[in-house]
Design a protein around this motif. Sequence first.
Motif, PDB file in Angstrom:
ATOM      1  N   ALA A  71      44.654  31.460  49.880  1.00  0.00           N
ATOM      2  CA  ALA A  71      44.411  32.013  48.543  1.00  0.00           C
ATOM      3  C   ALA A  71      44.515  30.901  47.503  1.00  0.00           C
ATOM      4  N   ARG A  74      47.282  33.409  43.433  1.00  0.00           N
ATOM      5  CA  ARG A  74      48.152  34.337  44.159  1.00  0.00           C
ATOM      6  C   ARG A  74      49.196  34.880  43.200  1.00  0.00           C
ATOM      7  N   GLU A 115      44.471  36.588  45.639  1.00  0.00           N
ATOM      8  CA  GLU A 115      45.349  37.421  46.474  1.00  0.00           C
ATOM      9  C   GLU A 115      46.420  38.046  45.588  1.00  0.00           C
ATOM     10  N   THR A 158      48.440  44.317  50.037  1.00  0.00           N
ATOM     11  CA  THR A 158      47.907  43.016  49.622  1.00  0.00           C
ATOM     12  C   THR A 158      46.392  43.093  49.478  1.00  0.00           C
ATOM     13  N   ARG A 160      42.932  41.047  48.787  1.00  0.00           N
ATOM     14  CA  ARG A 160      42.345  39.707  48.899  1.00  0.00           C
ATOM     15  C   ARG A 160      40.837  39.826  48.699  1.00  0.00           C
TER      16      ARG A 160
END
Lengths: 483, 151
Positions: A71, A74, A115, A158, A160
């Motif tokens: 990532a 983040r 992310e 999470t 992404r």
Amino acid sequence: MRLSRRAKTLVAVAAAVAVIAPVAWFWQASLVPDAYSVADMGRHDHGGHAPGGDASTVPVDELTAPDDREADVRLTLTAAQERVTLASGRDFDGYTLNGSSPGPEIRAVQGQLVEVVLENASVPDGVTLHWHGVDVPGAMDGAAGVTQDAVGVGESFTYRFVADQAGTFWYHSHQVSHEQVLGGLLGPLVITPAAGTGADVDALALAHLYGGRRTVNGRDGEDRVAAEAGDTVRVRVVNTDFGVMPVWVDGAPFRLAAVDGTDLHGPPEIEGKGVEVAAGGRGDLVFVMPESGAVRVNLSASAALLVGEGSVEASAPPDDVLDLLHYGSPAPLGFDPASADREFAFGIGRRPGFLDGKPGFWWTVNGAMAPEVPMFTVAYGDVVRMRITNDSGEAHPMHLHGHHAVVLARDGVAATGSPWWVDSLEVRDGETFEIAFVADNPGIWMDHCHNLPHAAEGLVAHLNYEGVGTPFLIGGPHGNHPE
Amino acid sequence: MRVVYRILAYVIAAEVALQAAFMAYAIAGLYIWVQDGGVLDSAVMESEDIPFDESVGFMLHGINGMMVVPFLALVLLIISFFAKIKGGIRFAVILLLWVALQIFLGLFGHEAAIFGLLHGLVAFAVYGTAFMAGFRAKKPATEPAVGNAPQ
Ligand SMILES: [Cu+2]
């Protein structure tokens, strides 16, 4: 002939049954089960094709960004339900992300992998994050009960995605969203081109009503950003509310550089006109700071972003509104809408009836009330045309997840300006829009009204790719309610 | 049943007065709010948040008018089948039709203001019909009691 007392009573009972029975039947027929899959919901519409052979079904939660990539941006966002205090001191019951509402501004450069870990500290209904306007992979869309389960208290999820599109976006919860978005579970997301935007000042103007009063970037009424005379300023207006917002500028002519996170082609300068930003939509305004050193960007009549020093008196909203159908200069679309593979109708109406047992006047899609709403089915790569008509008596800001559609015509008048790509399109009562898009992002996508209480009242359809299924349920143990 | 019919008819008439009161209250509150610097626009109207306390009047008007009144009118019709009031069923049916028309006019008022004007006038028809239904139900029906009739 006289009827006996008994016969009269029987006639009365029969008449009562004749009145009550149909009402009771419609009532019970409207009840939806405690848990169901959107895949089984409503009417499957193949847009003029025969249903495709479902050789294999990929669950939507497997449609992710590459796992092996690091990532670039983040962060962790922690959601809480709490008493929120604005900078002005005004407070209300709402939601925060990392302690504030709106949540932190996320910035990424085009091509970076973003992310975000969402944690739920204290929101009892659960939360999700939807990346409004970003055409993320199917699993990352944040629609509770469609692409994931709502994140319960103490849990996390999470997200992404690769930030492929440069532009102005926002994120918000898509669980019980008509309450959570209203209460402030949202924030801005800006993706800039690697070469920059060419602006000296890049400012955000995120408008949100807290307790019926409009704020800019979380400040009551006004926010201010510094700029010098001669600076090129880009103001990124985000309308997070449920109604269309007029925007106009005092102190300088401006160009509408982008709509819904997509740059317009050759936008000319505008003076004495306003622009309208649909609910959920965005508009990027670009202007050069005048010698006076002060510009006022009005967000409706109740809020403004002040740019530079000093003040400019607020003018009344202009009567003249920019028509995006004829603004800017044409450019290639990258596909041919005339050779569409699928054609769909999205007809919005309204009629009396029961919605899950509740009587009222409810929205209909193609004549049917939720849950009998369409499931528009496409295959990867299809060129899709959709005709949106609104005969419901009210305006609806229609939001298609995961895709940007180009406006071809309104009320039979063809678009002649810059390609007008939208993810949130204001469709007024009596209007008809022809839009088109390429089905290039597999998944199951909500296609709904972003006046979110309307979505909760049934103004929701779905766009499903052949061969994609969902393991998630509306309702069920996680209490998923995306609207 | 006759008494229930009467009371219900009068309750519906009173509901109409209440509907007018809710609107007047909300509009008065809106006026004060705007005087104090509040700005009403599309987003505020669509927001479910309440910018001023009196806006509860708009909400009550909607719930009362679209749910409570039609429900009561429907119950009145069902009771009319059993109440043996001369013309009782006819009045209940007419009342229900007025109520249905009134709801449509209320909603169409969002499209064209002329429907709002008619909505205000039809309110008197709803009120008048409900009141007359109640008033007429005072006297028993003139037909002889069934028990005395030749079998
Ligand atoms: Cu809507």
